[in-house]
Design a protein around this motif. Structure first.
Motif, PDB file in Angstrom:
ATOM      1  N   GLN A  81      -6.898   5.663   4.704  1.00 53.74           N
ATOM      2  CA  GLN A  81      -6.116   6.810   5.171  1.00 53.74           C
ATOM      3  C   GLN A  81      -5.177   7.337   4.087  1.00 53.74           C
ATOM      4  OE1 GLN A  81      -3.762   5.912   8.601  1.00 53.74           O
ATOM      5  NE2 GLN A  81      -2.954   7.983   8.822  1.00 53.74           N
ATOM      6  N   LEU A  82      -4.548   6.426   3.350  1.00 49.55           N
ATOM      7  CA  LEU A  82      -3.591   6.849   2.325  1.00 49.55           C
ATOM      8  C   LEU A  82      -4.282   7.389   1.076  1.00 49.55           C
ATOM      9  CD1 LEU A  82      -0.984   3.913   2.467  1.00 49.55           C
ATOM     10  CD2 LEU A  82      -0.652   6.258   3.264  1.00 49.55           C
ATOM     11  N   PHE A  83      -5.462   6.843   0.784  1.00 48.17           N
ATOM     12  CA  PHE A  83      -6.151   7.211  -0.455  1.00 48.17           C
ATOM     13  C   PHE A  83      -7.593   7.619  -0.145  1.00 48.17           C
ATOM     14  CE2 PHE A  83      -3.246   3.634  -1.128  1.00 48.17           C
ATOM     15  CZ  PHE A  83      -2.278   4.253  -1.909  1.00 48.17           C
ATOM     16  N   ALA A  88       1.163   4.147  -2.992  1.00 49.45           N
ATOM     17  CA  ALA A  88       1.084   5.599  -2.805  1.00 49.45           C
ATOM     18  C   ALA A  88       2.156   6.303  -3.630  1.00 49.45           C
ATOM     19  CB  ALA A  88       1.230   5.941  -1.329  1.00 49.45           C
ATOM     20  N   GLU A  89       3.353   5.707  -3.710  1.00 49.81           N
ATOM     21  CA  GLU A  89       4.417   6.285  -4.544  1.00 49.81           C
ATOM     22  C   GLU A  89       4.074   6.133  -6.028  1.00 49.81           C
ATOM     23  OE1 GLU A  89       7.125   7.891  -3.429  1.00 49.81           O
ATOM     24  OE2 GLU A  89       6.353   7.650  -1.383  1.00 49.81           O
ATOM     25  N   ARG A 107       1.120   6.174  -7.344  1.00 50.49           N
ATOM     26  CA  ARG A 107       0.086   7.148  -7.687  1.00 50.49           C
ATOM     27  C   ARG A 107       0.647   8.546  -7.921  1.00 50.49           C
ATOM     28  NH1 ARG A 107      -5.360   6.446  -8.761  1.00 50.49           N
ATOM     29  NH2 ARG A 107      -5.914   8.128  -7.317  1.00 50.49           N
ATOM     30  N   LYS A 108       1.768   8.845  -7.288  1.00 51.49           N
ATOM     31  CA  LYS A 108       2.393  10.142  -7.534  1.00 51.49           C
ATOM     32  C   LYS A 108       2.924  10.235  -8.956  1.00 51.49           C
ATOM     33  CE  LYS A 108       3.854  10.679  -2.689  1.00 51.49           C
ATOM     34  NZ  LYS A 108       5.018  10.778  -1.772  1.00 51.49           N
ATOM     35  N   LEU A 162       0.827  -1.209   0.000  1.00 49.41           N
ATOM     36  CA  LEU A 162       0.000   0.000   0.000  1.00 49.41           C
ATOM     37  C   LEU A 162       0.859   1.256   0.000  1.00 49.41           C
ATOM     38  CD1 LEU A 162      -2.796  -1.135   2.485  1.00 49.41           C
ATOM     39  CD2 LEU A 162      -3.024  -0.769   0.022  1.00 49.41           C
ATOM     40  N   HIS A 163       1.939   1.257   0.759  1.00 54.76           N
ATOM     41  CA  HIS A 163       2.846   2.415   0.755  1.00 54.76           C
ATOM     42  C   HIS A 163       3.535   2.555  -0.599  1.00 54.76           C
ATOM     43  CE1 HIS A 163       2.562   3.860   4.878  1.00 54.76           C
ATOM     44  NE2 HIS A 163       2.558   2.593   5.304  1.00 54.76           N
ATOM     45  N   ASN A 198     -12.338   4.806  -4.033  1.00 57.30           N
ATOM     46  CA  ASN A 198     -10.973   4.566  -3.585  1.00 57.30           C
ATOM     47  C   ASN A 198     -10.224   3.778  -4.654  1.00 57.30           C
ATOM     48  OD1 ASN A 198      -8.662   3.314  -2.060  1.00 57.30           O
ATOM     49  ND2 ASN A 198      -9.610   4.439  -0.380  1.00 57.30           N
ATOM     50  N   ALA A 239      -5.538   1.805   3.760  1.00 51.49           N
ATOM     51  CA  ALA A 239      -5.880   2.242   2.406  1.00 51.49           C
ATOM     52  C   ALA A 239      -6.803   3.450   2.429  1.00 51.49           C
ATOM     53  CB  ALA A 239      -6.527   1.091   1.641  1.00 51.49           C
TER      54      ALA A 239
END
Length: 596
Positions: free
Chosen positions: A371-373, A336-337, A339-340, A332-333, A386, A369
């Motif tokens: 929280q991050l997205f 997040a990278e 998606r950037k 998941l982390h 999401n 998930a």
């Protein structure tokens, strides 16, 4: 040939380990006969019943490993003394400290290994003669023998620290582990009648094969897709008792038993090089080891593999069992990278949680998930969505595993612990490009057909995913290469062919010699010819004494005394004569199924 297939907690039961692999093996080798000797792990497993068996399964004999009945057979004075000597030697071999023989630790280790083996076979012979060991293994004399071994000079520090509760715990564990010694499987019409024993795992499953080799000279093949001793070492302390003395003595027993199984087996196979290294570390001779990759049915993934262009180019897919070892938090982390760099990318996590721990881990990942997205919406009046979804196979969008892999362009594996990565092979059969962490047998499976990154490194995982998302031609090349590699190395057909070759190799090198004696006790040469086990009508040649045509159409010796001889022992050294019925006299499966 006749194969004695030895299982523990699996085939032929509906649930359990290695069930599908054993079923594929038996069905794929229709030219051989199989007798299945199965140990069950629980009453629930027995109540669930068996899977349908093919006609090449001649008979099935089962026994519970989770319970044992003491028939109350009393030992005489001589039998009690034999038990105390054998069990005492077994306990002494487990309690032995690091002292060596005249400065030669190798000789000390070999001496203790021989001591353990002699004690084990001594207990097996006593159980065969007296009808079982259950009562003796549960007796006070067993606990006292353990206590004497722990207090003897030269015992290990952990053994010397064992208290009475610890000794009771160790004695109870040894009684459970040695239950196969009390089975009635080792007679001439049981495991003594097979040409080869194939244990589907180490430990308890291989112990009957070890005794068949000892009593009848039947060669043993051991297959470990998960090294049983490694599993024991990595198990939680609660599984063997929390006291250090209990863990040390139980570990010593399993280590000695594994070493003896490896020493006596003709061949030991593993599913990958990672497991093979563990087998070597646990005492297996490198010359006996063979790697036979698990076989998978490629048919369900064939259609997806032939049309890889149908995948969504902006979707990452993770498929597997949801548990902490899969490290979905790092995934998941990493996403997040991703998606950037690629804002339109989506992640589908498709799997089922394993037990309460898996359910709690799934809930934690779902919260992370969210929280991050935060849910994304196209406008002020639209419902948010999401980019991470948690799904199970069998839903409307992913009815089958093949459909799960087909939904994305890149399949991701983020594990920190892995044996043989089945999900990775499935993705390869679907011609999907993969990004995996370097754990277990991942590199061996992938070869050069996917990207591999260090575990617990979200940044490296994200970088590899972005590289494939941005390069569709590279994805196509890697996917095609992965599918070709999986079809060549990891199909059920190659697995069955490999074991068929091992069966022929072992039986050719180590045939079971069965000596036939006439009514006067004299050796009758050539009394068990090869054609006695070939289907069809054979008549006995004239002038051969002791042979008569069989009513079933094949001919067999009519003499009463047949005894197996190990391939390394001269005929004159064979001990007591035992009776083996002719092959045609073995009852059909309908007569023995369900035998306990």
């Amino acid at each position: 040939m006749r194969i004695g297939l030895l299982t523990e907690g699996g085939y032929p039961y509906v649930s359990g380990d290695a069930r599908l692999w054993c079923d594929r093996l038996v069905r794929g080798l229709g030219q051989h006969e199989f007798d299945v000797y199965a140990l069950s792990r629980s009453e629930r497993q027995e109540d669930e019943g068996w899977i349908p068996l093919p006609p090449q399964v001649g008979r099935v004999r089962t026994a519970p490993l989770w319970t044992a009945e003491d028939h109350g057979t009393g030992y005489g004075r001589r039998a009690r003394r034999r038990f105390q000597e054998a069990y005492g030697d077994l306990a002494a071999s487990l309690c032995a400290g690091p002292a060596d023989v005249a400065g030669r630790p190798e000789e000390a280790s070999a001496t203790e290994a021989d001591r353990f083996a002699n004690a084990l076979y001594g207990l097996a012979e006593l159980a065969r003669e007296e009808g079982g060991l259950v009562g003796a293994l549960r007796s006070e004399s067993a606990v006292r023998a353990l206590e004497r071994a722990c207090r003897a000079p030269g015992a290990s520090q952990a053994a010397r620290e064992a208290g009475v509760p610890d000794l009771l715990g160790v004695a109870a564990h040894l009684e459970r582990a040695l239950r196969p010694l009390s089975l009635d499987w080792y007679e001439d019409d049981g495991l003594g009648s097979v040409d080869l024993c194939h244990a589907a795992s180490g430990g308890a499953a291989a112990l009957p094969g070890l005794l068949a080799r000892h009593f009848h000279g039947v060669p043993l093949l051991v297959t470990e897709y998960g090294v049983r001793l490694r599993t024991h070492y990595l198990a939680a302390p609660e599984s063997t008792g929390s006291a250090p003395a209990v863990r040390a003595l139980v570990a010593a027993f399993h280590g000695r038993l594994t070493a003896e199984i490896y020493r006596r087996a003709e061949r030991v196979t593993s599913g990958n090089a990672h497991a093979r290294r563990w087998q070597e570390r646990c005492g297996a001779d490198r010359a006996k080891l063979r790697t036979v990759h698990p076989g998978m049915d490629a048919a369900p993934f064939a259609e997806v593999g032939e049309a890889p262009e149908n995948a969504d180019p902006d979707t990452l897919v993770w498929v597997g069992r949801i548990e902490p070892a899969k490290d979905l938090v790092s995934l998941l982390h990493a996403f997040a990278e991703v998606r950037k760099e690629e804002p339109t990318t989506r992640l589908r996590i498709i799997g089922t949680p394993v037990g309460p721990e898996g359910a709690a881990y799934l809930a934690h990942c779902g919260a992370l998930a969210a929280q991050l997205f935060p849910d994304e919406a196209a406008g002020p009046h639209a419902v948010g969505d999401n980019p991470v979804s948690f799904e199970e196979i069998g839903g409307p969008e992913t009815p089958t595993p093949a459909e799960a892999y087909a939904s994305g362009a890149v399949t991701v594996l983020s594990s920190v612990v892995e044996g043989f990565p089945i999900s990775l092979v499935e993705a390869m059969l679907c011609a999907r490009a993969t990004v995996s962490t370097d754990v277990g047998a991942v590199v061996e499976v992938i070869g050069g057909t996917g990207l591999v990154v260090p575990p617990r490194n979200p940044r490296a995982l994200a970088k590899a995913c972005v590289a494939l998302l941005r390069d569709p031609e590279r994805r196509a090349r890697l996917g095609a290469a992965a599918r070709a590699r999986a079809l060549e190395l990891f199909t059920a057909e190659q697995n069955i062919a490999a074991f068929h070759g091992l069966y022929l190799e072992i039986v050719a090198r180590c045939p079971v010699r069965r000596v036939v004696l006439d009514g006067a006790g004299e050796l009758l040469p050539f009394a068990v010819p090869a054609e006695a086990r070939v289907a069809g009508r054979w008549t006995a040649p004239t002038g051969v004494p002791g042979l008569s045509p069989a009513s079933a159409g094949s001919w067999v010796p009519s003499v009463p005394s047949v005894r197996p001889v190990s391939a390394v022992s001269p005929v004159s050294a064979v001990s007591p004569v035992s009776v083996v019925p002719p092959v045609s006299a073995v009852p059909p499966v309908s007569a023995v199924k369900g035998m306990r």
